[in-house]
Motif scaffolding. Structure first.
Motif, PDB file in Angstrom:
ATOM      1  N   THR A 287      14.549  46.650  38.437  1.00  0.00           N
ATOM      2  CA  THR A 287      15.269  45.638  37.667  1.00  0.00           C
ATOM      3  C   THR A 287      16.670  45.440  38.243  1.00  0.00           C
ATOM      4  O   THR A 287      17.327  46.398  38.648  1.00  0.00           O
ATOM      5  N   CYS A 288      17.110  44.199  38.265  1.00  0.00           N
ATOM      6  CA  CYS A 288      18.445  43.933  38.818  1.00  0.00           C
ATOM      7  C   CYS A 288      19.177  42.851  38.025  1.00  0.00           C
ATOM      8  O   CYS A 288      20.075  42.198  38.563  1.00  0.00           O
ATOM      9  N   HIS A 289      18.791  42.657  36.738  1.00  0.00           N
ATOM     10  CA  HIS A 289      19.473  41.617  35.964  1.00  0.00           C
ATOM     11  C   HIS A 289      20.931  41.969  35.707  1.00  0.00           C
ATOM     12  O   HIS A 289      21.734  41.093  35.370  1.00  0.00           O
ATOM     13  N   ASP A 290      21.292  43.253  35.861  1.00  0.00           N
ATOM     14  CA  ASP A 290      22.676  43.679  35.647  1.00  0.00           C
ATOM     15  C   ASP A 290      23.494  43.659  36.939  1.00  0.00           C
ATOM     16  O   ASP A 290      24.681  43.989  36.923  1.00  0.00           O
ATOM     17  N   ALA A 291      22.869  43.282  38.051  1.00  0.00           N
ATOM     18  CA  ALA A 291      23.536  43.378  39.345  1.00  0.00           C
ATOM     19  C   ALA A 291      24.616  42.311  39.519  1.00  0.00           C
ATOM     20  O   ALA A 291      24.559  41.229  38.922  1.00  0.00           O
ATOM     21  N   GLU A 292      25.578  42.637  40.350  1.00  0.00           N
ATOM     22  CA  GLU A 292      26.655  41.710  40.693  1.00  0.00           C
ATOM     23  C   GLU A 292      26.855  41.690  42.198  1.00  0.00           C
ATOM     24  O   GLU A 292      26.673  42.700  42.883  1.00  0.00           O
ATOM     25  N   MET A 293      27.234  40.527  42.698  1.00  0.00           N
ATOM     26  CA  MET A 293      27.642  40.385  44.092  1.00  0.00           C
ATOM     27  C   MET A 293      29.157  40.498  44.138  1.00  0.00           C
ATOM     28  O   MET A 293      29.871  39.685  43.557  1.00  0.00           O
ATOM     29  N   TYR A 294      29.649  41.523  44.822  1.00  0.00           N
ATOM     30  CA  TYR A 294      31.095  41.719  44.984  1.00  0.00           C
ATOM     31  C   TYR A 294      31.511  41.064  46.301  1.00  0.00           C
ATOM     32  O   TYR A 294      30.989  41.412  47.367  1.00  0.00           O
ATOM     33  N   VAL A 295      32.437  40.143  46.223  1.00  0.00           N
ATOM     34  CA  VAL A 295      32.893  39.439  47.426  1.00  0.00           C
ATOM     35  C   VAL A 295      34.287  39.940  47.780  1.00  0.00           C
ATOM     36  O   VAL A 295      35.232  39.826  46.984  1.00  0.00           O
ATOM     37  N   PHE A 296      34.404  40.525  48.978  1.00  0.00           N
ATOM     38  CA  PHE A 296      35.676  41.062  49.461  1.00  0.00           C
ATOM     39  C   PHE A 296      36.157  40.235  50.650  1.00  0.00           C
ATOM     40  O   PHE A 296      35.359  39.811  51.480  1.00  0.00           O
ATOM     41  N   LYS A 297      37.465  40.060  50.721  1.00  0.00           N
ATOM     42  CA  LYS A 297      38.054  39.300  51.825  1.00  0.00           C
ATOM     43  C   LYS A 297      39.207  40.094  52.418  1.00  0.00           C
ATOM     44  O   LYS A 297      39.968  40.760  51.693  1.00  0.00           O
ATOM     45  N   LEU A 298      39.338  40.026  53.740  1.00  0.00           N
ATOM     46  CA  LEU A 298      40.480  40.648  54.406  1.00  0.00           C
ATOM     47  C   LEU A 298      41.725  39.797  54.188  1.00  0.00           C
ATOM     48  O   LEU A 298      41.743  38.618  54.559  1.00  0.00           O
ATOM     49  N   LEU A 299      42.729  40.384  53.580  1.00  0.00           N
ATOM     50  CA  LEU A 299      43.956  39.651  53.289  1.00  0.00           C
ATOM     51  C   LEU A 299      45.170  40.463  53.711  1.00  0.00           C
ATOM     52  O   LEU A 299      45.154  41.704  53.657  1.00  0.00           O
ATOM     53  N   PRO A 300      46.259  39.797  54.114  1.00  0.00           N
ATOM     54  CA  PRO A 300      47.506  40.510  54.392  1.00  0.00           C
ATOM     55  C   PRO A 300      48.016  41.185  53.125  1.00  0.00           C
ATOM     56  O   PRO A 300      47.734  40.724  52.011  1.00  0.00           O
ATOM     57  N   PRO A 301      48.770  42.270  53.248  1.00  0.00           N
ATOM     58  CA  PRO A 301      49.259  42.999  52.071  1.00  0.00           C
ATOM     59  C   PRO A 301      50.016  42.135  51.069  1.00  0.00           C
ATOM     60  O   PRO A 301      49.978  42.397  49.869  1.00  0.00           O
ATOM     61  N   ALA A 302      50.684  41.090  51.545  1.00  0.00           N
ATOM     62  CA  ALA A 302      51.486  40.258  50.649  1.00  0.00           C
ATOM     63  C   ALA A 302      50.624  39.334  49.792  1.00  0.00           C
ATOM     64  O   ALA A 302      51.073  38.832  48.760  1.00  0.00           O
ATOM     65  N   ASP A 303      49.382  39.089  50.207  1.00  0.00           N
ATOM     66  CA  ASP A 303      48.513  38.166  49.469  1.00  0.00           C
ATOM     67  C   ASP A 303      47.815  38.905  48.328  1.00  0.00           C
ATOM     68  O   ASP A 303      47.094  39.873  48.560  1.00  0.00           O
TER      69      ASP A 303
END
Length: 342
Positions: A287-303
């Motif tokens: 079962t995966c109805h509780d699953a989430e897609m986590y989207v990560f992005k490379l960002l500079p420390p100031a962002d």
């Protein structure tokens, strides 16, 4: 969970949904009407998708869960559809994944196959990898593996690729990728290598956290500018205790950049026709109805902020939106004086 309206509501911080998932959840279909008994009002939308969006706690939201118990995912009206949501210019997934995708740890390669069908191959490239050998996958899944590999393109499939030693093992398997970078690197339901059919439980939790850390370091060095790492995982215990966002955002990268979670998307496998989520080296699904897609992005420390999810076309799920969906179901009568078709 947040408490509102007398019910436990899902936390909605940085939470998004694909428009198609939300539309399915809130649209009453002829199919749902036919599947209800005579004299019983059909649900106001897809119950399976309502559980994806709301992720209700059975013990804390009795009003919803007792009235509309969860159903098999195949009850979703889109389950029998063989059409992809993409191949158009309005698919948020295409904007997040980008034109060059590296799929990591794809057990039976069906997720990569779904991506291959989804995106325009004249403008997008998918390279699929598996931790296992081709021989092992043939032994577990049979000749279907060969068919899937042929559909993806044999030149775009690599075996024995280790997500924690990504560049060297990928280059060994596919020398042409030696200097290649990717717009996204995707891993569904990552876990340490376990016996067939086993899941990463509490005893392997720290090993799984280390797995994610090492993968993050590898993936960050192989991303194009503005690229994303997309990890899908279950969120119910014990997986919620992995603290995936905290673990990945806590990784120190040599580049000085930060890996930042820019959003979580309610996972909907029917956005990927042809995909079957399976246990490790096992034909069984889970079962995966509780699953989430986590989207990560490379960002500079100031962002500290990024609007990429909304810009791509995902729908922001506030507590108000989730409560509105819940109330739509709770306030629908389960019986009616007029007969409905059977």
């Amino acid at each position: 969970f947040e408490v509102g309206g007398g019910a436990a509501m899902r936390g909605a911080v940085s939470l998004y949904a694909h428009p198609e998932t939300l539309r399915c959840c809130t649209t009453r279909t002829a199919t749902s009407s036919k599947k209800r008994k005579k004299g019983v009002e059909p649900p106001p939308g897809c119950i399976a998708c309502a559980y994806k969006l709301m992720k209700p706690d059975v013990s804390r939201d009795v009003a919803f869960t007792s009235k509309w118990p969860n159903v098999r995912p195949e009850m979703c009206p889109r389950s029998n559809s063989n059409t992809t949501t993409a191949n158009n210019n309005n698919n948020p997934l295409e904007r997040i994944f980008g034109p060059s995708i590296l799929s990591v740890g794809d057990g039976d390669l069906t997720f990569s196959y779904a991506l291959r069908r989804m995106f325009d191959t004249s403008t997008s490239k998918i390279h699929a990898t598996s931790y296992e050998t081709n021989e092992t996958l043939l032994k577990v899944y049979g000749s279907n593996i060969n068919e899937v590999v042929d559909e993806i393109g044999r030149e775009n499939v690599s075996f024995s690729v280790d997500a924690t030693n990504l560049r060297p093992t990928l280059t060994k398997a596919a020398p042409a990728t030696r200097d290649e970078t990717f717009s996204s690197i995707v891993w569904n339901f990552p876990c340490t290598a376990e016996e067939a059919g086993q899941d990463g439980q509490n005893t392997e939790m720290e090993r799984n956290k280390d797995l994610l850390r090492e993968f993050t370091k590898c993936a960050a060095s192989m991303l194009r500018g503005g690229g994303n790492v997309v990890i899908t995982h279950k969120t119910k215990p014990p997986y919620n205790q992995w603290n995936i966002v905290h673990v990945i955002e806590g990784v120190t990268l040599d580049s000085g950049m930060n890996m930042v979670c820019i959003g979580r998307v309610c996972f909907d496998k029917y956005l990927f026709p042809g995909y079957t989520n399976r246990k490790a080296l096992d034909k069984k699904s889970f079962t995966c109805h509780d699953a989430e897609m986590y989207v990560f992005k490379l960002l500079p420390p100031a962002d500290t902020e990024c609007t990429a999810m909304a810009d791509a076309g995902f729908v922001k799920l506030s507590s108000k939106v989730i409560r509105k969906v819940r109330n739509m179901f709770v306030n629908t009568s389960t019986s009616t004086s007029t007969s409905t078709s059977t």
